[in-house]
Design a protein around this motif. Structure first.
Motif, PDB file in Angstrom:
ATOM      1  N   ARG A 145      -3.138   4.574   6.354  1.00  0.00           N
ATOM      2  CA  ARG A 145      -3.083   4.411   5.107  1.00  0.00           C
ATOM      3  C   ARG A 145      -4.563   4.390   4.571  1.00  0.00           C
ATOM      4  O   ARG A 145      -4.805   4.917   3.393  1.00  0.00           O
ATOM      5  CB  ARG A 145      -2.035   3.147   4.650  1.00  0.00           C
ATOM      6  CG  ARG A 145      -1.888   3.228   3.100  1.00  0.00           C
ATOM      7  CD  ARG A 145      -1.031   4.736   2.880  1.00  0.00           C
ATOM      8  NE  ARG A 145      -0.674   4.499   1.338  1.00  0.00           N
ATOM      9  CZ  ARG A 145       0.082   5.685   0.704  1.00  0.00           C
ATOM     10  NH1 ARG A 145       0.246   6.797   1.534  1.00  0.00           N
ATOM     11  NH2 ARG A 145       0.531   5.513  -0.608  1.00  0.00           N
ATOM     12  N   LEU A 146      -5.193   3.335   5.226  1.00  0.00           N
ATOM     13  CA  LEU A 146      -6.644   3.494   4.611  1.00  0.00           C
ATOM     14  C   LEU A 146      -7.284   4.729   4.649  1.00  0.00           C
ATOM     15  O   LEU A 146      -8.111   5.028   3.701  1.00  0.00           O
ATOM     16  CB  LEU A 146      -7.270   2.448   5.442  1.00  0.00           C
ATOM     17  CG  LEU A 146      -8.643   1.831   5.107  1.00  0.00           C
ATOM     18  CD1 LEU A 146      -8.581   1.296   3.529  1.00  0.00           C
ATOM     19  CD2 LEU A 146      -9.295   0.949   5.981  1.00  0.00           C
ATOM     20  N   TRP A 147      -7.337   5.385   6.056  1.00  0.00           N
ATOM     21  CA  TRP A 147      -8.258   6.609   6.272  1.00  0.00           C
ATOM     22  C   TRP A 147      -7.610   7.558   5.235  1.00  0.00           C
ATOM     23  O   TRP A 147      -8.487   8.531   4.511  1.00  0.00           O
ATOM     24  CB  TRP A 147      -8.091   7.133   7.472  1.00  0.00           C
ATOM     25  CG  TRP A 147      -8.709   6.338   8.611  1.00  0.00           C
ATOM     26  CD1 TRP A 147      -9.441   5.361   8.343  1.00  0.00           C
ATOM     27  CD2 TRP A 147      -8.620   6.326  10.034  1.00  0.00           C
ATOM     28  NE1 TRP A 147     -10.115   4.792   9.546  1.00  0.00           N
ATOM     29  CE2 TRP A 147      -9.396   5.511  10.695  1.00  0.00           C
ATOM     30  CE3 TRP A 147      -8.154   7.204  10.821  1.00  0.00           C
ATOM     31  CZ2 TRP A 147      -9.807   5.077  11.826  1.00  0.00           C
ATOM     32  CZ3 TRP A 147      -8.358   7.114  12.265  1.00  0.00           C
ATOM     33  CH2 TRP A 147      -9.175   6.139  12.738  1.00  0.00           C
ATOM     34  N   SER A 148      -6.303   7.708   5.046  1.00  0.00           N
ATOM     35  CA  SER A 148      -5.828   8.662   4.219  1.00  0.00           C
ATOM     36  C   SER A 148      -6.192   8.676   2.687  1.00  0.00           C
ATOM     37  O   SER A 148      -6.512   9.307   2.051  1.00  0.00           O
ATOM     38  CB  SER A 148      -4.229   8.698   4.141  1.00  0.00           C
ATOM     39  OG  SER A 148      -3.594   9.530   3.400  1.00  0.00           O
ATOM     40  N   SER A 149      -6.156   7.305   2.196  1.00  0.00           N
ATOM     41  CA  SER A 149      -6.511   6.865   0.713  1.00  0.00           C
ATOM     42  C   SER A 149      -7.887   7.293   0.629  1.00  0.00           C
ATOM     43  O   SER A 149      -8.331   7.781  -0.752  1.00  0.00           O
ATOM     44  CB  SER A 149      -6.115   5.550   0.503  1.00  0.00           C
ATOM     45  OG  SER A 149      -6.788   4.693   1.032  1.00  0.00           O
ATOM     46  N   ARG A 150      -8.894   7.140   1.439  1.00  0.00           N
ATOM     47  CA  ARG A 150     -10.335   7.245   1.351  1.00  0.00           C
ATOM     48  C   ARG A 150     -10.570   8.711   1.813  1.00  0.00           C
ATOM     49  O   ARG A 150     -11.833   9.260   1.525  1.00  0.00           O
ATOM     50  CB  ARG A 150     -10.980   6.360   2.419  1.00  0.00           C
ATOM     51  CG  ARG A 150     -10.960   4.765   2.143  1.00  0.00           C
ATOM     52  CD  ARG A 150     -11.715   3.935   2.901  1.00  0.00           C
ATOM     53  NE  ARG A 150     -12.048   2.547   2.676  1.00  0.00           N
ATOM     54  CZ  ARG A 150     -12.298   1.528   3.378  1.00  0.00           C
ATOM     55  NH1 ARG A 150     -12.435   1.823   4.478  1.00  0.00           N
ATOM     56  NH2 ARG A 150     -12.226   0.649   2.918  1.00  0.00           N
ATOM     57  N   ILE A 192      -6.326  -2.622  -3.094  1.00  0.00           N
ATOM     58  CA  ILE A 192      -5.370  -2.086  -2.092  1.00  0.00           C
ATOM     59  C   ILE A 192      -6.292  -1.819  -0.688  1.00  0.00           C
ATOM     60  O   ILE A 192      -5.775  -2.198   0.259  1.00  0.00           O
ATOM     61  CB  ILE A 192      -4.578  -0.777  -2.409  1.00  0.00           C
ATOM     62  CG1 ILE A 192      -3.297  -1.322  -3.151  1.00  0.00           C
ATOM     63  CG2 ILE A 192      -3.824  -0.293  -0.988  1.00  0.00           C
ATOM     64  CD1 ILE A 192      -2.442  -0.190  -3.573  1.00  0.00           C
ATOM     65  N   ASN A 193      -7.198  -0.849  -0.915  1.00  0.00           N
ATOM     66  CA  ASN A 193      -7.979  -0.676   0.228  1.00  0.00           C
ATOM     67  C   ASN A 193      -8.752  -1.812   1.074  1.00  0.00           C
ATOM     68  O   ASN A 193      -8.654  -1.920   2.307  1.00  0.00           O
ATOM     69  CB  ASN A 193      -9.120   0.531   0.168  1.00  0.00           C
ATOM     70  CG  ASN A 193      -8.436   1.632  -0.109  1.00  0.00           C
ATOM     71  OD1 ASN A 193      -7.417   2.103   0.259  1.00  0.00           O
ATOM     72  ND2 ASN A 193      -9.386   2.478  -0.655  1.00  0.00           N
ATOM     73  N   TYR A 247       3.818   1.396  -4.862  1.00  0.00           N
ATOM     74  CA  TYR A 247       2.745   0.793  -5.798  1.00  0.00           C
ATOM     75  C   TYR A 247       3.874   0.192  -6.856  1.00  0.00           C
ATOM     76  O   TYR A 247       3.351  -0.708  -7.730  1.00  0.00           O
ATOM     77  CB  TYR A 247       2.171   1.823  -6.546  1.00  0.00           C
ATOM     78  CG  TYR A 247       0.847   2.402  -5.938  1.00  0.00           C
ATOM     79  CD1 TYR A 247       0.627   1.990  -4.486  1.00  0.00           C
ATOM     80  CD2 TYR A 247       0.093   3.543  -6.240  1.00  0.00           C
ATOM     81  CE1 TYR A 247      -0.645   2.442  -3.903  1.00  0.00           C
ATOM     82  CE2 TYR A 247      -0.807   4.081  -5.685  1.00  0.00           C
ATOM     83  CZ  TYR A 247      -1.417   3.311  -4.300  1.00  0.00           C
ATOM     84  OH  TYR A 247      -2.251   3.793  -3.660  1.00  0.00           O
ATOM     85  N   GLU A 274       2.865  13.966   6.075  1.00  0.00           N
ATOM     86  CA  GLU A 274       1.784  14.181   5.043  1.00  0.00           C
ATOM     87  C   GLU A 274       0.628  15.116   5.767  1.00  0.00           C
ATOM     88  O   GLU A 274      -0.253  15.683   4.942  1.00  0.00           O
ATOM     89  CB  GLU A 274       0.816  12.976   4.762  1.00  0.00           C
ATOM     90  CG  GLU A 274       1.793  12.130   3.828  1.00  0.00           C
ATOM     91  CD  GLU A 274       1.165  10.810   3.350  1.00  0.00           C
ATOM     92  OE1 GLU A 274       0.266  10.277   3.812  1.00  0.00           O
ATOM     93  OE2 GLU A 274       1.697  10.192   2.504  1.00  0.00           O
ATOM     94  N   ALA A 297       0.908  -1.158   0.099  1.00  0.00           N
ATOM     95  CA  ALA A 297      -0.159   0.089  -0.166  1.00  0.00           C
ATOM     96  C   ALA A 297       0.868   1.011  -0.066  1.00  0.00           C
ATOM     97  O   ALA A 297       0.296   2.315  -0.331  1.00  0.00           O
ATOM     98  CB  ALA A 297      -1.048  -0.239   1.164  1.00  0.00           C
ATOM     99  N   PHE A 298       2.085   1.076   0.473  1.00  0.00           N
ATOM    100  CA  PHE A 298       3.020   2.341   0.444  1.00  0.00           C
ATOM    101  C   PHE A 298       3.872   2.591  -0.779  1.00  0.00           C
ATOM    102  O   PHE A 298       4.547   3.299  -1.024  1.00  0.00           O
ATOM    103  CB  PHE A 298       3.827   2.213   1.674  1.00  0.00           C
ATOM    104  CG  PHE A 298       3.021   2.935   2.941  1.00  0.00           C
ATOM    105  CD1 PHE A 298       3.144   4.274   3.309  1.00  0.00           C
ATOM    106  CD2 PHE A 298       2.484   2.080   3.850  1.00  0.00           C
ATOM    107  CE1 PHE A 298       2.518   4.930   4.159  1.00  0.00           C
ATOM    108  CE2 PHE A 298       1.793   2.542   4.880  1.00  0.00           C
ATOM    109  CZ  PHE A 298       1.807   4.102   5.141  1.00  0.00           C
TER     110      PHE A 298
END
Length: 554
Positions: free
Chosen positions: A136-141, A102-103, A84, A180, A81-82
């Motif tokens: 990572r999940l919260w950030s990507s969403r 990924i999510n 690609y 970030e 996830a970090f």
């Protein structure tokens, strides 16, 4: 007696019952482990890790502890996830599908980590994966909880750092996350984060990932540089970032710091090579020594490192021949002009490792290595050509023969110099040296007069290009405080150029249209070679060169 027999029988029965129970428990445990391992294999197949990361999958499947195997799967999913780039080897369609999932896989990693942490509260990796996957999940969403509920991801990461104070990995996740969301941190939180970030940045991959964010977040370059690891790889990362933004002042600082760090690292490698050699590890010594030669930038600053590495390096071929050839060309360039940049022994080692060279270059290399007889063998095989490519050889040979008192042979060598080189400073200097050895006053005066006319400035047409580097042979009529180079062509966005004098870098500086470059390195009276090349940005073309008189002599 009967009572004793009865007690003995009971004891034996109890032992048998315990043995059977232990055996049953062992079988049950083995069956449970087998089932758990099958679950790990199934998990690897469902997540696609078995195909994307076969080595990681194999290690997870074979782990004797299935709980640890499941955690290894979660860790691999978080790493993807970090990065690609993990999908780069897949066909385009499969890579797109993997990226799209990924999510979902992050959700799975969180679940595995939470279950592991509940069963094993001291498992720092589980806490780290839980915090990292949540962030990572919260950030990507675009989930606002990444800012409003920082304890949801920051808490597990801080807990992982406390559980494993000697491990840097949790700190790397914290550093990435904090950068970030840097604008949302208070000044106190930013100050408190700096020690963690400094430690996290010691990992080269983490620094490469964070460098651009950190440069943007830092209030000024000085603050930014405080957290940069003082090693050549880190400064090279900054060079690339500054070049991409056309921030040439920052690029120059990064290049200076890179060279300082690289020199220190190469000196250490030379020491290590010597230790390996003394310990009988010839292969290790050779690997280190060759690494020094192929890594060191070709300039005077790194000459001692390369000289020492070549002296230590056990015999053998070098696969990376291009860096070796660049060092060889640099050494013979000086040799043609009477400058000893590398010892004959070092030149001989370079020539032996450079592969097949054009005949003129091979003969010149033999000459610079002190092998006049072998140079003449190469010369005879090529019927003593008088073409331009051989001109440096004839000039250098004339110098060698003059030093050996063979004036007639030196004169014959000079007569073979191609006309395109006939009036150059190296050729004129060779003639002047020969005239002095012969006591030929008329030739000395004629040669000196022809050189003195251009002893303070040289036109743009005097530069000679070889690949990306322009060179100018000059003869300073008097000591000078430096030189000024006009710039005929400069990109609108500017660029960075590197200027060297007699093989030593004297300036790495930003240039802009309609400007000129002033090098303040002292230029002693006599012959020199000036080299000019673009270090970053578009192509820059040098123009007229003027010496800067010393104070009191203007």
């Amino acid at each position: 007696m009967t009572r004793n027999r009865l007690l003995s029988g009971l004891a034996r029965g109890l032992v048998a019952i315990v043995a059977v129970a232990v055996a049953v428990l062992g079988v049950q445990h083995a069956l449970t482990l087998r089932a758990q391992r099958r679950d790990v294999v199934k998990l690897l197949a469902e997540t696609g890790l078995a195909g994307r990361q076969p080595e990681v999958a194999r290690a997870a499947a074979m782990d004797p502890d299935p709980v640890r195997g499941r955690l290894a799967v979660a860790r691999a999913l978080l790493a993807e996830a970090f990065d690609y780039g993990a999908f780069g080897a897949l066909p385009p369609r499969e890579a797109a599908e993997a990226a799209a999932g990924i999510n979902d896989r992050l959700d799975l990693a969180r679940t595995i980590a939470a279950e592991t942490l509940a069963a094993r509260p001291s498992a720092w990796q589980a806490a780290m994966i839980l915090g990292g996957a949540t962030y990572r999940l919260w950030s990507s969403r675009g989930d606002p909880r990444v800012f409003g509920d920082r304890t949801g991801w920051e808490g597990p990461l801080l807990a992982a750092a406390r559980l494993a104070p000697g491990e840097d990995e949790p700190l790397r996740f914290l550093a990435v996350a904090w950068l970030e969301i840097w604008p949302t941190l208070t000044s106190v939180e930013r100050s408190d984060a700096l020690p963690t970030m400094r430690r996290a940045f010691q990992d080269s991959a983490t620094f490469a990932r964070c460098a651009e964010l950190w440069l943007s977040a830092a209030p000024d370059p000085a603050t930014a540089f405080e957290l940069v690891p003082d090693d050549s790889r880190a400064w090279s990362v900054l060079e690339g970032l500054y070049a991409g933004k056309a921030e040439w002042d920052g690029f120059c600082v990064a290049r200076l710091r890179r060279d300082q760090a690289l020199e220190r690292e190469l000196r250490q490698r030379v020491v290590e090579a010597g230790e390996h050699l003394r310990g009988g590890d010839r292969s290790g010594a050779r690997s280190l020594a060759v690494g020094v030669v192929t890594t060191a930038p070709v300039e005077l600053r790194f000459r001692d490192c390369v000289e020492a590495a070549l002296a230590l390096c056990p015999p053998g071929q070098v696969s990376a021949q291009e860096p070796v050839r660049r060092w060889l060309a640099w050494a013979v360039e000086g040799f043609v002009r009477g400058q000893t940049r590398l010892s004959p022994a070092a030149v001989a080692r370079l020539a032996a490792s450079a592969g097949e060279l054009p005949a003129g270059e091979a003969a010149l290399a033999e000459l610079a290595a002190g092998n006049l007889a072998q140079a003449e063998v190469v010369e005879r095989r090529n019927e003593t050509p008088r073409i331009e490519a051989w001109a440096p050889y004839w000039i250098a040979k004339a110098r060698v023969l003059t030093e050996r008192g063979k004036a007639a042979e030196a004169a014959a060598a000079l007569s073979r110099v191609h006309r395109s080189w006939g009036e150059t400073v190296p050729a004129a200097e060779a003639r002047l040296t020969l005239a002095r050895a012969r006591g030929d006053d008329a030739e000395m005066k004629a040669t000196s007069d022809s050189l003195s006319a251009a002893a303070a400035s040289w036109p743009a047409t005097a530069w000679q290009w070889r690949g990306p580097v322009a060179r100018l042979d000059l003869l300073a009529g008097a000591d000078a405080a430096g030189c000024a180079v006009s710039l005929d062509v400069v990109p609108l966005a500017g660029a960075v150029v590197r200027v060297s004098l007699d093989g030593a870098t004297v300036a790495v500086a930003p240039v802009r249209p309609d400007g000129r470059l002033v090098g303040k390195a002292r230029v002693a009276r006599g012959p020199h070679v000036l080299a000019f090349e673009t270090a970053a940005g578009g192509r820059v073309v040098p123009g007229k060169v003027e010496l800067i008189p010393e104070e009191g002599k203007r």
